[in-house]
Motif scaffolding. Structure first.
Motif, PDB file in Angstrom:
ATOM      1  N   VAL A 116      -2.010  -2.716   4.257  1.00  0.00           N
ATOM      2  CA  VAL A 116      -2.492  -1.332   4.307  1.00  0.00           C
ATOM      3  C   VAL A 116      -1.322  -0.355   4.438  1.00  0.00           C
ATOM      4  O   VAL A 116      -1.297   0.695   3.784  1.00  0.00           O
ATOM      5  N   ALA A 117      -0.334  -0.692   5.270  1.00  0.00           N
ATOM      6  CA  ALA A 117       0.807   0.207   5.466  1.00  0.00           C
ATOM      7  C   ALA A 117       1.511   0.486   4.150  1.00  0.00           C
ATOM      8  O   ALA A 117       1.912   1.632   3.875  1.00  0.00           O
ATOM      9  N   ARG A 127       9.487   6.599  -1.180  1.00  0.00           N
ATOM     10  CA  ARG A 127       8.957   5.294  -0.785  1.00  0.00           C
ATOM     11  C   ARG A 127      10.100   4.338  -0.458  1.00  0.00           C
ATOM     12  O   ARG A 127      10.039   3.572   0.514  1.00  0.00           O
ATOM     13  N   LEU A 138      -0.533   2.712   1.654  1.00  0.00           N
ATOM     14  CA  LEU A 138      -0.471   4.144   1.992  1.00  0.00           C
ATOM     15  C   LEU A 138       0.781   4.811   1.438  1.00  0.00           C
ATOM     16  O   LEU A 138       0.823   6.038   1.323  1.00  0.00           O
TER      17      LEU A 138
END
Length: 226
Positions: free
Chosen positions: A9-10, A22, A13
């Motif tokens: 999930v991290a 990123r 995102l």
């Protein structure tokens, strides 16, 4: 790096961010070593240590999870839609009696794993420099059931430098494809071969014929095959 769903999930995102931002988060927040020119597409990489050499690349929708280490040499490539999974060293249960087990994927410079492959890194998988896991649908499996002992065992799998693995092959635990050798499409390699410059083929795979060591694939100095 957080394991399991939180780690996945991290990174999901982060996908909306431009690569430059990123990359900064992956470097500073997650400890990735990403050298100049390297890039990760819309993929998720969950490993204890991550190193991407200069101009290496991971494509889109590839999932890497539960590895101790992921290392790509310069100009190495992991393509799209690959599933790469390990079993953590401290996992309870199976493999507890294998203290030297190394759940890692190491890819040499200018080597490539193309698209839609399944790679089990319960133990180490090593793809040598300039080697290619080609086509799609190949499975690399570093663990299996020992029938006599009635328990799971693991062993590393190696594709030597300038090796070529054809589409839809299976490489089982302990398998070694020697340098400058070819594993024909649809073959199953289940042991450590030793002869270089050989075409291996069949189920189970065995030596079929020698290959010309002067072939251009075996002497190229850049990874991509046009």
């Amino acid at each position: 790096m957080r394991r399991g769903l939180p780690g996945i999930v991290a990174q999901l995102l982060l996908w909306p961010l431009p690569w430059r931002l990123r990359r900064a988060v992956l470097r500073r927040g997650l400890g990735f070593r990403i050298e100049d020119g390297a890039r990760i597409g819309f993929s998720v990489v969950c490993a204890g240590a991550v190193r991407l050499g200069a101009f290496s690349r991971i494509g889109h929708l590839t999932l890497v999870r539960d590895l101790a280490r992921l290392e790509l040499g310069e100009h190495a490539v992991i393509g799209n839609l690959n599933k790469i999974a390990g079993v953590p060293r401290d996992a309870a249960g199976a493999f507890g009696d294998e203290p030297d087990r190394d759940p890692s994927l190491v890819i040499g410079r200018h080597a490539a794993i193309t698209n839609s492959h399944l790679i089990d890194c319960t133990n180490r998988v090593e793809i040598g420099a300039f080697a290619t896991v080609a086509g799609w649908g190949t499975q690399i499996l570093t663990h299996g059931i020992d029938i006599a002992a009635c328990r799971q065992r693991s062993a590393p799998v190696t594709v030597g430098p300038y090796g070529f693995v054809g589409t839809r092959c299976v490489l089982l635990k302990g398998a070694v494809l020697p340098e400058r050798s070819v594993l024909a499409a649809g073959s199953v390699l289940g042991r450590a071969e030793t002869q270089s410059c050989i075409l291996y083929s069949g189920v189970p795979a065995g030596p079929v014929k020698p290959l010309d060591p002067a072939s251009l694939y075996f002497s190229r100095t850049v990874g991509r095959v046009a």
